[in-house]
Design an enzyme around this catalytic site. Sequence first.
Site, PDB file in Angstrom:
ATOM      1  N   HIS A  17       0.843  -1.205   0.000  1.00 16.01           N
ATOM      2  CA  HIS A  17       0.000   0.000   0.000  1.00 16.01           C
ATOM      3  C   HIS A  17       0.882   1.260   0.000  1.00 16.01           C
ATOM      4  CE1 HIS A  17      -3.116  -2.593   2.316  1.00 16.01           C
ATOM      5  NE2 HIS A  17      -3.592  -2.413   1.096  1.00 16.01           N
ATOM      6  N   LYS A  41     -17.957  -5.371   9.561  1.00 16.61           N
ATOM      7  CA  LYS A  41     -16.712  -6.159   9.454  1.00 16.61           C
ATOM      8  C   LYS A  41     -15.757  -5.735  10.556  1.00 16.61           C
ATOM      9  CE  LYS A  41     -13.945  -7.078   5.626  1.00 16.61           C
ATOM     10  NZ  LYS A  41     -13.530  -6.700   4.270  1.00 16.61           N
ATOM     11  N   ARG A  90      -1.439  -5.789  -7.991  1.00 14.10           N
ATOM     12  CA  ARG A  90      -0.353  -6.763  -7.832  1.00 14.10           C
ATOM     13  C   ARG A  90      -0.369  -7.774  -8.970  1.00 14.10           C
ATOM     14  NH1 ARG A  90      -2.310  -8.240  -1.920  1.00 14.10           N
ATOM     15  NH2 ARG A  90      -4.185  -7.955  -3.174  1.00 14.10           N
ATOM     16  N   SER A 127      -2.800  -7.624   3.390  1.00 17.19           N
ATOM     17  CA  SER A 127      -3.133  -7.425   4.806  1.00 17.19           C
ATOM     18  C   SER A 127      -3.552  -8.739   5.440  1.00 17.19           C
ATOM     19  CB  SER A 127      -4.257  -6.394   4.946  1.00 17.19           C
ATOM     20  OG  SER A 127      -3.854  -5.146   4.453  1.00 17.19           O
TER      21      SER A 127
HETATM   22  O1  PNS Z   1      -8.895  -2.814   0.882  1.00 18.09           O
HETATM   23  P1  PNS Z   1     -10.171  -3.316   0.264  1.00 18.09           P
HETATM   24  O2  PNS Z   1     -11.092  -3.873   1.341  1.00 18.09           O
HETATM   25  O3  PNS Z   1      -9.948  -4.280  -0.872  1.00 18.09           O
HETATM   26  O4  PNS Z   1     -10.895  -2.024  -0.368  1.00 18.09           O
HETATM   27  C1  PNS Z   1     -12.155  -2.123  -1.032  1.00 18.09           C
HETATM   28  C2  PNS Z   1     -12.869  -0.774  -0.990  1.00 18.09           C
HETATM   29  C3  PNS Z   1     -12.916  -0.267   0.428  1.00 18.09           C
HETATM   30  C4  PNS Z   1     -12.088   0.204  -1.851  1.00 18.09           C
HETATM   31  C5  PNS Z   1     -14.311  -0.952  -1.525  1.00 18.09           C
HETATM   32  O5  PNS Z   1     -14.934  -1.944  -0.786  1.00 18.09           O
HETATM   33  C6  PNS Z   1     -15.109   0.351  -1.433  1.00 18.09           C
HETATM   34  O6  PNS Z   1     -14.988   1.192  -2.301  1.00 18.09           O
HETATM   35  N1  PNS Z   1     -15.913   0.519  -0.343  1.00 18.09           N
HETATM   36  C7  PNS Z   1     -16.693   1.716  -0.075  1.00 18.09           C
HETATM   37  C8  PNS Z   1     -18.184   1.485  -0.353  1.00 18.09           C
HETATM   38  C9  PNS Z   1     -18.496   1.671  -1.824  1.00 18.09           C
HETATM   39  O7  PNS Z   1     -18.386   2.737  -2.383  1.00 18.09           O
HETATM   40  N2  PNS Z   1     -18.882   0.555  -2.470  1.00 18.09           N
HETATM   41  C10 PNS Z   1     -19.196   0.533  -3.889  1.00 18.09           C
HETATM   42  C11 PNS Z   1     -17.938   0.335  -4.702  1.00 18.09           C
HETATM   43  S1  PNS Z   1     -18.243   0.382  -6.440  1.00 18.09           S
END
Ligand code: PNS
Length: 157
Positions: A17, A41, A90, A127
Site C-alpha cells: 500500500h 466487518k 499486484r 493485509s
Molecule cells: O482494501 P479493500 O477492502 O480491498 O478495499 C475495497 C474498498 C474499500 C475500496 C471498496 O470496498 C469500497 O470502495 N468501499 C466503499 C463502499 C463503496 O463505495 N462501495 C461501492 C464500490 S463500487
Amino acid sequence: MTTAVCPGSFDPITSGHLFVVERCVDRFDDVVVLVTVNPSKRGMFDIDDRVALIEASTAHLPNVRVDRWEGLLVDYLRGQPAPTLVKGLRSVVDFQYESPMAQMNRELADVETLFLLGDPRHAHVSSSLVKEIARLGGDISPYVPAPVASAIAAAAR
Ligand code: PNS
C-alpha cells in the site's frame, strides 16, 4: 489542484500500500489515504488505530493526509477537488476484483480510477496474510511499515 484518493480497509497498511501512496506524492497536489469503514466487518485493528498507523507510516510524505469514510466512496469524492481514485495492482487477480468497482464508480459519479502497478517485491503481500502470520507468531516486519510492525509486536507482548 489535483487529489489522489487511495481507498481501502488498511487492516493494516502494508509495504505494498505504502509503495502506491509514495508513487502518488509527486503526481498529485494532495494525496488522501482513505480508510473505509464497514461497521459489519470487525478487523484486527479498529479504525482509529488504522488511521494512526497510516499517519505514522506516511509522516515522511508532506502532501499525504489520512481520512475515514463510512458510506459510498463516490459520496466522499464529491467533497474533494478534482479527485482521482488510485489503486495498486499486484496481479491480474487484483484487476479482476478492481475493474467492476472502477466501472461502477465511473457510472455513479464520473470518477476515474488510475491503476498503478505495484512493486514486484510486494506482489505476494496482503493485509490478510500479514495478519495470519502475525497471529501465528511469525515475523511480519519485511512486509509492513515500521509503525505497524511495532504495534503488532507490542500487542503480542
Ligand atoms: O482494501 P479493500 O477492502 O480491498 O478495499 C475495497 C474498498 C474499500 C475500496 C471498496 O470496498 C469500497 O470502495 N468501499 C466503499 C463502499 C463503496 O463505495 N462501495 C461501492 C464500490 S463500487
